[in-house]
Design an enzyme around this catalytic site. Structure first.
Site, short mmCIF file in Angstrom:
data_model
loop_
_atom_site.label_atom_id
_atom_site.label_comp_id
_atom_site.label_asym_id
_atom_site.label_seq_id
_atom_site.Cartn_x
_atom_site.Cartn_y
_atom_site.Cartn_z
CG MET A 115 4.55 10.11 0.45
SD MET A 115 4.61 10.22 2.26
CE MET A 115 4.94 11.96 2.49
NE ARG A 116 -2.67 11.91 -5.60
CZ ARG A 116 -2.35 10.76 -6.16
NH1 ARG A 116 -2.79 9.63 -5.61
NH2 ARG A 116 -1.62 10.71 -7.24
CB ALA A 117 -3.16 11.43 2.68
#
Length: 718
Positions: free
Chosen positions: A281-283
């Site tokens: 989910m970092r993107a």
């Protein structure tokens, strides 16, 4: 030097950098919102990557720190665990934002800091000397050639970036301090790629290349010569532009908290990340922060579609790679289709229970204000200095279209008659594709080395399991507590020990001897002659070599490649850390002609001789991919002057140097001569078949490269 500030001459102005719009925009967005997460700059040598990055520090707002604090604590919110704390109401120091440079060859103690172990044991005092992570707190940490950084330093960077703190642990004595910084790295992809874990820590990535426009190249040279001739005067001419840009950064920072990220933009961000199958989910979070910063930079309080599009172009390319042979990039047509599909008003974007999302044809067209010198979303950004002289347009960030899916594995090969060797270019056949890569068994170099940290062969390293203790060689590394106490204990009475403290002298200290794994130089010698030219066989051979290249990347090896065909051998890839270059050379490899096996082995001997002089501690593993046949000058195969006899002598020459070797036997057909096995015996190595190379093969055995001889480095280690 810990900072990039030059005390003798002013820094090259950021606004004087010519072109490189994507790079300048990415750096400016991080100046507006450090939460974006930093920038990774990829590009060829000589493209002013470092110049642009170092110039950024002069644009960053100054910070207030607690006077005398070595860890840059903020006066309004000091770190409660600061080693220099607790902080009272002392003086406040107003200073420029620091840019700290991490050298590639830095030690662990230089990065995280060092404890005085002698004082810690004898006095119970945590005497701590801060490292570069402490210097970079609330500033910029710049790593040039970040892809060449040692693995253990990468691990420390990952920990600090994830937790916002640095921990120094030495035998039960620990120190913690805050370490929140803007991470900026530059790299040349030709020298190797980054580990995926570190790659994901960079918020944005940009590709830079030298302009092909003559006028722009002339301007680059003109400005650089002017700066070199009179740095102070050159900086003074750009001072107005620098002040204007610094003011715009400050205005964007003030506007940033008021920028609204609507549901429509959030859904477009989520849909884009899902469509490009990025991991985790970092993107999504980085895209949201980048789009918000883009809106603030353009002077808007709402995030528009062009902000989402530009954020995707900056935040996603490096997160889409599935293996080290993939080049970063996005399919912009696919990006536009995804944004179009999820275009709609914020009111219509509430999540549905059935997950459907009908696009609104009357929704906003993504256009917004931000004229003037603001970036245009969805297009290569055009931001540099606010008053920069007009220059020829840049091409923008290069994006690679999605490639075709790799070929499926070939069915088991049917015996085929061997083609007759042909001489010269007349027998050349075009390059064929490789089969699907597979997981290979690990091939080790025997003995115990002392090379760079890696994941292939056994070695004495700074990390790993403890196998003993020794007196320090220079600065103390990892303390071996039991051995230190044992060395100090007999002398306590003579030293006049009083109380419970242990009287420790420098001569008592012992450091741990650890055993881990090292990276090696894997040199491939690939037979590309006519005897290997059958399409199915060469596809399988290329698939095997591609698999070994992937294995070398994962084990942190250097690689090189020699091919032989026709009348000579060619160093197709000098030893490098870039497996992408190896894969590219392999894909373009044609086949055909005679089989100059001896020339290939002699070329390998020369390459390894040179590499031993360049890097004596890195041991080599020779991987010969051949069916063992040898043709060439007239003469019987095994006669004194025949090609097989010459190949045998060349192999014995490599064995005499202690080169660890494995022969991947590619012989096929109903009649097998066993020549690859004979070659392996001459090399004093091991022969394995293509099937045995697979880690999941039923017939494969656990194999390591064994030989009765060891390298000079092995004998020295023993």
């Amino acid at each position: 030097m810990t900072t990039a500030h030059n005390t003798t001459s002013p820094q090259y102005p950021f606004t004087a950098v010519v072109g490189m719009d994507d790079l300048r925009l990415a750096l400016l967005l991080n100046a507006v919102s450090p939460a974006v997460g930093g920038v990774l700059v990829r590009g060829e040598k000589g493209t002013a990557k470092s110049t642009a990055v170092r110039a950024l520090s002069a644009l960053m707002p100054a910070v207030d720190v607690v006077g005398g604090c070595r860890f840059a604590c903020a006066p309004t919110a000091p770190d409660p665990g600061c080693p220099d704390g607790p902080h009272g109401t002392g003086p406040v120091e107003h200073r420029p934002t620091r840019m700290v440079e991490l050298p590639v060859g830095a030690s662990e103690d230089r990065l995280v800091g060092a404890l005085d172990i002698e004082r810690a044991l004898s006095e119970g005092v945590k005497a701590f000397e801060p490292g570069l992570l402490a210097d970079a707190h609330r500033g910029i940490l710049y790593v040039d050639e970040v892809n060449l950084l040692h693995d253990h330093l990468v691990d420390l960077l990952l920990d600090a970036a994830a937790m916002g703190a640095s921990y120094v642990e030495r035998e039960g004595v620990s120190v913690r301090h805050a370490a929140r910084f803007l991470l900026v790295g530059t790299m040349n992809p030709e020298e190797g790629e980054l580990r995926p874990q570190l790659l994901d820590r960079f918020g944005l990535t940009v590709e830079v290349a030298a302009s092909r426009e003559p006028d722009q190249r002339v301007e680059v040279v003109r400005r650089r010569l002017a700066y070199d001739a009179d740095p102070a005067g050159f900086a003074a001419r750009w001072a107005g532009d620098e002040d204007a840009l610094r003011g715009r950064i400050a205005e964007a920072r003030e506007l940033l908290p008021r920028v609204t990220l609507g549901d429509r933009a959030l859904r477009q961000i989520a849909a884009t990340c899902a469509a490009f199958e990025v991991d985790g989910m970092r993107a999504d979070i980085v895209m949201a922060r980048t789009a918000t910063a883009l809106a603030a930079w353009a002077g808007r309080t709402d995030v528009a579609e062009e902000d989402v599009r530009q954020a995707a172009l900056l935040a996603l390319p490096h997160r889409r790679r599935r293996n080290p042979f993939d080049a970063p990039g996005l399919d912009e047509d696919k990006l536009d289709e995804t944004l179009e599909e999820f275009r709609g008003t914020d009111e219509d974007a509430a999540p549905d229970t059935d997950g459907d999302d009908d696009p609104d044809p009357d929704g906003p067209d993504g256009g917004g204000p931000g004229g003037g010198d603001g970036p245009e979303g969805g297009h290569p950004p055009q931001e540099g200095g606010p008053e920069e002289a007009p220059l020829p347009p840049e091409t923008g960030l290069p994006h690679q279209q999605d490639g075709e899916a790799p070929p499926t594995p070939q069915a088991p090969e049917q015996p085929e008659p061997e083609p007759r060797p042909q001489g010269g270019a007349a027998g050349e056949k075009p390059a064929v594709g490789a089969t699907e890569p597979f997981r290979t068994r690990r091939l080790d170099v025997p003995g115990l080395g002392e090379g760079a940290d890696g994941r292939r062969s056994r070695a004495r390293t700074a990390h790993g399991r403890t196998t003993g203790a020794r007196r320090p060689r220079g600065a103390l590394g990892k303390l071996h507590l039991a051995a230190t106490v044992q060395a100090a204990a007999p002398h306590q009475k003579a030293r006049g020990r009083r109380g419970t403290g242990l009287v420790v002298r420098r001569d008592d200290l012992r450091e741990a001897v650890r055993e881990g794994r090292e990276g090696n130089l894997v040199l491939f010698v690939v037979d590309a002659s006519g005897s290997m030219a059958a399409r199915k066989r060469m596809s399988a051979v290329k698939g095997a070599v591609l698999s070994l290249l992937l294995d070398a990347y994962q084990r942190r090896d250097k690689i090189g490649m020699i091919t032989f065909r026709g009348s000579d051998a060619d160093l197709a890839l000098p030893p490098t850390s870039s497996v992408e270059a190896g894969a590219a050379r392999l894909a373009q490899l044609p086949t055909g002609g005679r089989t100059p096996l001896s020339e290939g082995l002699l070329k390998a001997h020369e390459v390894l001789r040179v590499e031993r002089m360049r890097d004596p501690s890195r041991r080599a593993l020779l991987v010969v991919v051949t069916d063992g046949r040898a043709t060439g000058a007239p003469g019987a195969g095994r006669a004194a002057g025949g090609p097989l006899a010459r190949a045998s002598r060349a192999a014995r020459l490599l064995a005499a140097d202690g080169t660890a070797a494995v022969v991947v036997d590619c012989e096929a057909g109903p009649v097998r001569l066993g020549l690859a096995g004979e070659l392996a015996r001459d090399l004093q190595g091991t022969a394995i078949t293509l099937d045995e190379l697979r880690a999941d093969s039923v017939s494969a055995l656990v194999r390591t490269v064994q030989g009765t001889r060891t390298t000079h480095g092995n004998r020295k280690a023993a």
